[in-house]
Enzyme design. Structure first.
Site, short mmCIF file in Angstrom:
data_model
loop_
_atom_site.label_atom_id
_atom_site.label_comp_id
_atom_site.label_asym_id
_atom_site.label_seq_id
_atom_site.Cartn_x
_atom_site.Cartn_y
_atom_site.Cartn_z
CD GLU A 1 -3.23 -0.52 0.39
OE1 GLU A 1 -3.14 0.56 -0.22
OE2 GLU A 1 -4.23 -1.26 0.33
CB SER B 1 -23.16 -30.76 53.84
OG SER B 1 -24.37 -31.44 54.10
#
Length: 796
Positions: free
Chosen positions: A80, A344
């Protein structure tokens, strides 16, 4: 003079214009270029992606990364903007070339935009006109003044379009190749580098030839620039291009949702977590296997949490087996955050609290007999009774009646406050709302709070030597799941002299929890092999709705929950059957570690009665030395060892009414109350019953000899109707100190029956309040009342 006076305002005005233009130029660029929503991303501690969620606008757009892959940087600059690292944001040579090409072609065939200008264009999304191009040029130059080239590349990589709803390099890498951008090959990276220029080329089955040509041209170009050799470029050309977009990993979806909800005050939607990547994947697979097995019994959900004790961090977070394709399974529910009945699992906390506050010693005998408290009758899972049982064994066997008896002694209000101090945040009702049911799962807790509380205890015990016997107030802090360079909570800390639970009490509690082969609360013997010592506890909620297992070592805390997210109970859904096997399988995935160090200076040697576990009194013949918390000094002396008086043959008990004190033999004796003795002697063959009284002697009330087992005084009972419609009976049960004694039964002062040795009587008194009187052969009396409910009230 006049000329000079007229000239100065012009000079000042021009300066103002320059300043204004400079300010306009400087503030022309927004402080934050991109305001688009980004995907929520959770990474493991090593940076591996665990889970991601699509952004609010329907795009896969990851936050700006801290680094950019070198391969992408080289590819995108070559493709680019080859002068990117030398121009000031505008490449005048490229722009001149583009204008020349466009004029010649009489159409736009080349843009001449730099990567910096493209970043500006992506942030503004304006139409492409000459005027907008000019603005892009100005803003690009402005961007270069305050941003490094690397920062600009990061912005480009995070916001460039890569086709369909994929924005940014990292999202594209995962969607098209199923891996992070840093792990892509040259061929894969070149493919992604050409896409922002023509994002439509990525559609599967379309334009593949054009995409391959663009990629191959770029590979040749970077080979020509000596970034790679030609052989690498040729091999890279053979790699396939992306097909159908792939699903992103969902290895920690529930932590992702937790992060979205809490956000931890972070400035980014990307989270680098404390999770261990390999462990998280192993646990996902492990829990999936168990889930497949349990679903045969319509048990659909399972969750696990693993904490690092030393660092106070989360190592694995599996909130549920994620199955979005089956919505009826409710796998989206994070069970780590969901309040559920703990069964428990709070019993060790009560045990530790009572040790800490001087109510019991580790092996203090606790009553285990039929019990009714305000109309409430707790039951052990196996429906049996031991009469009396050491506190540590009651904990390891998870017996309910001793736990209720302990809480009754400790007071549920005190336990309620203790739980809150230890980090249980779901107790939203007053203590009276829960009452004694608090110890049997009558409240709600989350896996998060439960694991955090046990981690706090483990951290406290580990810190004994580090803090010279003092306590760190941060030990019970919530675990972190956000990775930080430094845990600032522990940079500077203030130690304190006291803690919620002291070192010695925690040590004794973990030892009581460590027994690996024991009868579980479900009354079954289970054996789990483990390569390391583990303190653990299971829990099952009422109605078999929740199965729990929590275990810990000095290094790790593991918490497992199994059940249905909608609360449906299932037969066999018990902690020991379905949660404990998962717990120990998880521990097998963890490195072996050492057991906790004994806090020697926080334990004191104490003489205790071998039979009762209480602090030894003067009549305790057999004693043991036991290491207990300093608060053990507060406990009372043994109440069960008494001095009895025998005749000179030591055969009968006597009193001064029938035997001269000079000829009496005085002997210590272990004596339990009748109801406790009734059951205790069955399971303890070495228990010696008291000798009978010498004929002509009575104990003159010095020792109570009878006790009702059922019903207790002031109890309410319901007499059911039998299958044939007749009225049923209630069975009254009593015990006498003398195994051969006769008891004469009276109801409302009317004689009913006589029993000998085995004192049970089935009766069917009418509804209402009644007086029960028991009289033995020596005239000893026991009186109490009970109420028979009528049929309608009983059904109600």
């Amino acid at each position: 003079m006049f000329k000079k006076f007229s000239y100065e305002p012009k000079l000042v005005f021009s300066d103002v214009i320059c300043v204004l233009l400079l300010c306009w130029f400087w503030f022309l660029l927004p402080s934050k270029l991109f305001l688009n929503p980004t995907s929520y991303v959770v990474e493991a501690s090593n940076g591996e992606l665990l889970s991601a969620a699509i952004a609010k606008d329907g795009q896969w757009r990851f936050p700006v990364a801290d680094t950019i892959p070198q391969k992408f940087q080289q590819c995108i600059v070559a493709f680019e903007d080859k002068r990117f690292f030398t121009h000031p944001g505008i490449d005048f040579l490229a722009m001149a070339r583009a204008m020349r090409q466009n004029l010649k072609a009489k159409s736009v065939v080349s843009g001449g935009s730099t990567l910096t200008m493209q970043v500006i264009r992506l942030s503004r999304r304006e139409s492409r006109t000459v005027w907008q191009k000019l603005i892009e040029v100005i803003l690009a130059f402005r961007l270069e003044l305050t941003h490094s080239k690397t920062d600009i590349l990061k912005l480009y990589a995070a916001n460039a379009p890569f086709g369909s709803n994929v924005v940014g390099l990292e999202a594209a890498s995962w969607r098209y190749f199923g891996r992070s951008a840093g792990s892509l090959s040259w061929g894969e990276m070149a493919t992604l580098a050409v896409l922002p220029n023509s994002p439509s080329l990525v559609h599967p089955g379309k334009n593949s030839a054009k995409l391959i040509k663009k990629r191959n041209d770029l590979l040749d170009k970077i080979a020509g620039l000596k970034m790679i050799d030609q052989e690498t470029a040729n091999l890279s050309k053979l790699e396939p291009i992306p097909g159908k977009p792939q699903q992103l990993p969902q290895n920690a979806p529930h932590l992702l949702n937790r992060f979205k909800a809490e956000e931890q005050a972070l400035q980014s939607t990307s989270l680098r977590s404390t999770l261990d990547f390999d462990l998280q994947l192993k646990l996902n697979a492990l829990l999936k296997r168990y889930n497949n097995r349990y679903r045969a019994n319509d048990i659909n959900n399972i969750a696990a949490l693993v904490l690092d004790v030393k660092n106070g961090t989360v190592l694995s977070y599996v909130g549920n087996i994620y199955q979005p394709e089956n919505k009826e399974l409710e796998s989206h529910v994070d069970m780590i955050k969901a309040p559920r009945s703990p069964g428990s699992t709070l019993k060790p906390l009560l045990y530790a609290g009572m040790l800490n506050d001087g109510f019991i010693l580790p092996k203090t005998l606790i009553p285990d007999v039929p019990t009714q408290i305000n109309g409430y009758s707790p039951q052990n899972y196996d429906l049996g009774y031991d009469g009396a049982i050491p506190a540590d064994r009651a904990l390891s066997r998870s017996l309910n009646i001793p736990a209720v008896k302990m809480l009754q002694s400790y007071k549920y209000q005190r336990f309620y406050d203790k739980l809150k101090k230890m980090g249980i945040s779901t107790l939203n009702q007053p203590a009276d709302h829960y009452g004694l049911s608090l110890i049997l799962g009558g409240s709600e807790v989350t896996m998060w709070d439960l694991a955090k509380t046990y981690m706090g205890m483990a951290r406290t015990l580990n810190h004994f030597n580090e803090y010279q016997g003092k306590y760190n107030p941060h030990d019970y802090d919530a675990p972190r799941y956000v990775k930080a360079k430094r845990d600032e909570r522990f940079d500077t800390y203030e130690t304190q002299l006291t803690s919620t639970i002291d070192y010695g009490s925690i040590w004794n509690t973990f030892n009581a929890m460590e027994e690996l082969m024991r009868p579980g609360e479900e009354g079954l013997w289970e054996q789990f092999s483990s390569s390391q010592r583990v303190a653990w506890k299971t829990g099952t909620s009422f109605g078999f709705r929740d199965a729990w297992a929590v275990g810990l070592t000095a290094q790790y805390v593991v918490c497992v929950w199994v059940g249905n997210a909608d609360g449906e109970g299932r037969p066999g859904l018990t902690g020991v059957d379905v949660a404990a096997p998962v717990l120990f399988d998880i521990f097998r995935q963890l490195p072996n570690g050492k057991w906790f160090q004994m806090p020697k200076h926080q334990l004191r040697k104490m003489k205790v009665c071998k039979q009762s576990g209480y602090k030894a009194g003067e009549y305790c013949r057999e004693t043991l030395e036991e290491l207990v918390s300093p608060s053990g000094e507060k406990t009372g002396l043994c109440p069960y060892h008494k001095l009895i008086h025998l005749d000179q043959t030591a055969t009968f008990r006597v009193t001064d009414q029938c035997e001269s004190t000079a000829t009496m033999v005085h002997q210590p004796w272990f004596v339990l109350p009748p109801a406790m003795e009734y059951y205790y002697k069955i399971k303890n063959s070495d228990y010696k019953l008291l000798p009978p009284f010498k004929p002509g002697c009575t104990d003159a009330g010095s020792n109570y000899v009878m006790e009702m087992i059922y019903p207790k005084n002031n109890a309410s009972v319901y007499i059911p109707v039998e299958f044939d419609g007749s009225r049923g009976k209630v069975v009254l049960n009593a015990t006498h100190r003398n195994s051969n004694a006769k008891i004469y039964w009276h109801i409302d002062n009317e004689y009913v029956a006589t029993t000998k040795s085995y004192h049970q009587l089935a009766v069917s008194p009418p509804a209402g309040k009644h007086t029960l009187t028991l009289v033995d052969e020596n005239g000893e009396r026991l009186m109490q009342t009970f109420t028979v409910l009528d049929k309608e009230k009983g059904k109600h």
